[in-house]
Motif scaffolding. Structure first.
Motif, PDB file in Angstrom:
ATOM      1  N   ALA A  10       0.821  -1.285  -0.108  1.00  0.00           N
ATOM      2  CA  ALA A  10       0.144   0.056   0.013  1.00  0.00           C
ATOM      3  C   ALA A  10       0.868   1.215   0.094  1.00  0.00           C
ATOM      4  O   ALA A  10       1.853   1.204   0.578  1.00  0.00           O
ATOM      5  N   LEU A  11       0.567   2.174  -0.861  1.00  0.00           N
ATOM      6  CA  LEU A  11       0.902   3.895  -0.652  1.00  0.00           C
ATOM      7  C   LEU A  11       0.526   4.242   0.507  1.00  0.00           C
ATOM      8  O   LEU A  11      -1.021   4.632   0.473  1.00  0.00           O
ATOM      9  N   GLY A  12       1.183   4.533   1.620  1.00  0.00           N
ATOM     10  CA  GLY A  12       0.827   5.052   2.934  1.00  0.00           C
ATOM     11  C   GLY A  12       1.427   6.433   3.263  1.00  0.00           C
ATOM     12  O   GLY A  12       0.565   7.133   4.084  1.00  0.00           O
ATOM     13  N   TRP A  13       2.213   7.113   2.603  1.00  0.00           N
ATOM     14  CA  TRP A  13       2.701   8.282   3.020  1.00  0.00           C
ATOM     15  C   TRP A  13       3.369   9.100   1.845  1.00  0.00           C
ATOM     16  O   TRP A  13       3.977   8.468   0.946  1.00  0.00           O
ATOM     17  N   HIS A  14       3.227  10.326   1.839  1.00  0.00           N
ATOM     18  CA  HIS A  14       3.696  11.136   0.549  1.00  0.00           C
ATOM     19  C   HIS A  14       4.592  12.169   1.405  1.00  0.00           C
ATOM     20  O   HIS A  14       4.031  12.837   2.066  1.00  0.00           O
ATOM     21  N   GLU A  15       5.525  12.309   0.692  1.00  0.00           N
ATOM     22  CA  GLU A  15       6.947  13.220   1.073  1.00  0.00           C
ATOM     23  C   GLU A  15       7.321  14.192  -0.155  1.00  0.00           C
ATOM     24  O   GLU A  15       7.539  13.811  -1.181  1.00  0.00           O
ATOM     25  N   LEU A  16       7.184  15.434   0.305  1.00  0.00           N
ATOM     26  CA  LEU A  16       7.711  16.582  -0.541  1.00  0.00           C
ATOM     27  C   LEU A  16       9.112  16.875  -0.048  1.00  0.00           C
ATOM     28  O   LEU A  16       9.175  17.234   0.873  1.00  0.00           O
ATOM     29  N   THR A  17      10.190  16.591  -1.128  1.00  0.00           N
ATOM     30  CA  THR A  17      11.378  17.214  -0.727  1.00  0.00           C
ATOM     31  C   THR A  17      11.324  18.553  -1.575  1.00  0.00           C
ATOM     32  O   THR A  17      11.355  18.486  -2.705  1.00  0.00           O
ATOM     33  N   SER A  18      11.484  19.881  -0.666  1.00  0.00           N
ATOM     34  CA  SER A  18      11.534  20.877  -1.219  1.00  0.00           C
ATOM     35  C   SER A  18      12.343  21.728  -1.236  1.00  0.00           C
ATOM     36  O   SER A  18      13.401  22.024  -0.115  1.00  0.00           O
ATOM     37  N   ASN A  19      12.549  22.838  -2.002  1.00  0.00           N
ATOM     38  CA  ASN A  19      13.740  23.789  -2.250  1.00  0.00           C
ATOM     39  C   ASN A  19      13.214  25.010  -1.608  1.00  0.00           C
ATOM     40  O   ASN A  19      13.919  25.981  -1.265  1.00  0.00           O
ATOM     41  N   SER A  20      11.891  25.243  -1.048  1.00  0.00           N
ATOM     42  CA  SER A  20      11.448  26.079  -0.179  1.00  0.00           C
ATOM     43  C   SER A  20      10.241  25.617   0.302  1.00  0.00           C
ATOM     44  O   SER A  20       9.003  25.585  -0.083  1.00  0.00           O
ATOM     45  N   CYS A  21      10.278  25.143   1.783  1.00  0.00           N
ATOM     46  CA  CYS A  21       9.246  24.758   2.373  1.00  0.00           C
ATOM     47  C   CYS A  21       8.210  25.683   2.613  1.00  0.00           C
ATOM     48  O   CYS A  21       6.866  25.394   2.772  1.00  0.00           O
ATOM     49  N   GLU A  22       8.448  26.763   3.042  1.00  0.00           N
ATOM     50  CA  GLU A  22       7.554  27.885   3.204  1.00  0.00           C
ATOM     51  C   GLU A  22       6.628  28.254   1.923  1.00  0.00           C
ATOM     52  O   GLU A  22       5.347  28.523   2.277  1.00  0.00           O
ATOM     53  N   ASP A  23       7.339  28.169   0.871  1.00  0.00           N
ATOM     54  CA  ASP A  23       6.605  28.350  -0.201  1.00  0.00           C
ATOM     55  C   ASP A  23       5.666  27.141  -0.638  1.00  0.00           C
ATOM     56  O   ASP A  23       4.348  27.320  -0.953  1.00  0.00           O
ATOM     57  N   ALA A  24       5.979  25.860  -0.181  1.00  0.00           N
ATOM     58  CA  ALA A  24       5.110  24.734  -0.280  1.00  0.00           C
ATOM     59  C   ALA A  24       3.913  25.012   0.711  1.00  0.00           C
ATOM     60  O   ALA A  24       2.831  24.534   0.347  1.00  0.00           O
ATOM     61  N   PHE A  25       4.222  25.373   1.942  1.00  0.00           N
ATOM     62  CA  PHE A  25       3.134  25.581   2.934  1.00  0.00           C
ATOM     63  C   PHE A  25       1.951  26.334   2.295  1.00  0.00           C
ATOM     64  O   PHE A  25       0.853  26.019   2.565  1.00  0.00           O
ATOM     65  N   GLY A  26       2.395  27.498   1.666  1.00  0.00           N
ATOM     66  CA  GLY A  26       1.634  28.531   1.145  1.00  0.00           C
ATOM     67  C   GLY A  26       0.579  27.989   0.108  1.00  0.00           C
ATOM     68  O   GLY A  26      -0.417  28.055  -0.029  1.00  0.00           O
ATOM     69  N   PHE A  27       1.352  27.199  -0.789  1.00  0.00           N
ATOM     70  CA  PHE A  27       0.897  26.828  -2.067  1.00  0.00           C
ATOM     71  C   PHE A  27      -0.187  25.729  -1.520  1.00  0.00           C
ATOM     72  O   PHE A  27      -1.608  25.771  -2.201  1.00  0.00           O
ATOM     73  N   TYR A  28       0.232  24.488  -1.068  1.00  0.00           N
ATOM     74  CA  TYR A  28      -0.706  23.360  -0.963  1.00  0.00           C
ATOM     75  C   TYR A  28      -1.559  23.545   0.342  1.00  0.00           C
ATOM     76  O   TYR A  28      -2.559  22.969   0.388  1.00  0.00           O
ATOM     77  N   GLY A  29      -1.448  24.591   1.279  1.00  0.00           N
ATOM     78  CA  GLY A  29      -2.075  24.928   2.271  1.00  0.00           C
ATOM     79  C   GLY A  29      -3.548  25.450   1.556  1.00  0.00           C
ATOM     80  O   GLY A  29      -4.682  25.416   2.071  1.00  0.00           O
ATOM     81  N   LYS A  30      -3.329  26.493   0.568  1.00  0.00           N
ATOM     82  CA  LYS A  30      -4.362  27.266   0.146  1.00  0.00           C
ATOM     83  C   LYS A  30      -5.068  26.219  -0.978  1.00  0.00           C
ATOM     84  O   LYS A  30      -6.240  26.367  -1.156  1.00  0.00           O
ATOM     85  N   VAL A  31      -4.382  25.492  -1.632  1.00  0.00           N
ATOM     86  CA  VAL A  31      -4.840  24.504  -2.798  1.00  0.00           C
ATOM     87  C   VAL A  31      -5.716  23.444  -2.168  1.00  0.00           C
ATOM     88  O   VAL A  31      -6.986  22.936  -2.504  1.00  0.00           O
TER      89      VAL A  31
END
Length: 128
Positions: A10-31
């Protein structure tokens, strides 16, 4: 299927390796409406992605900023070491691990012969 954290394959966890965690929070939080909880790990901060209060994945700073940000799926397995050996014997490359992550489990990252990356994990047993 039982929980993806206890069902092999089973696919149980998804992980983003990010060059800008703060930008990722803003984008995925809003989307998606996700929220994020930061934990301090031995290798630095790790951010748990929560959906309606349930941890569904994580965001980690990219240790190799020359590489683009990317998502990796974690497949639940019974024996990470066995999977690592099998993947190598079939032409895959072991990129990380196998390694124990305290209070999580044992994991490794694998690159398949075509260059795609995926992770295998055996979660620590819990008394849920």
């Amino acid at each position: 299927m039982q929980s993806p954290y206890s069902t092999p394959g089973a696919l149980g966890w998804h992980e983003l390796t990010s060059n800008s965690c703060e930008d990722a929070f803003g984008f995925y939080g809003k989307v998606f409406g996700w929220t994020f909880k930061t934990m301090q790990m031995s290798h630095g901060p790790y951010h748990i992605i929560e959906n309606e209060g349930v941890g569904i994945g994580g965001i980690a700073p990219n240790p190799c900023p020359q590489q683009e940000s990317h998502w990796t799926g974690y497949i639940t397995v019974d024996d990470v070491d066995e999977v690592a050996i099998k993947a190598k014997s079939l032409g895959g490359e072991l990129l990380y691990g196998p390694e124990d992550i305290p209070e999580v489990g044992r994991l490794c990252w694998i690159k398949d012969p075509q260059g795609a990356i995926i992770a295998a994990i055996t979660y620590e047993k819990t008394d849920d």
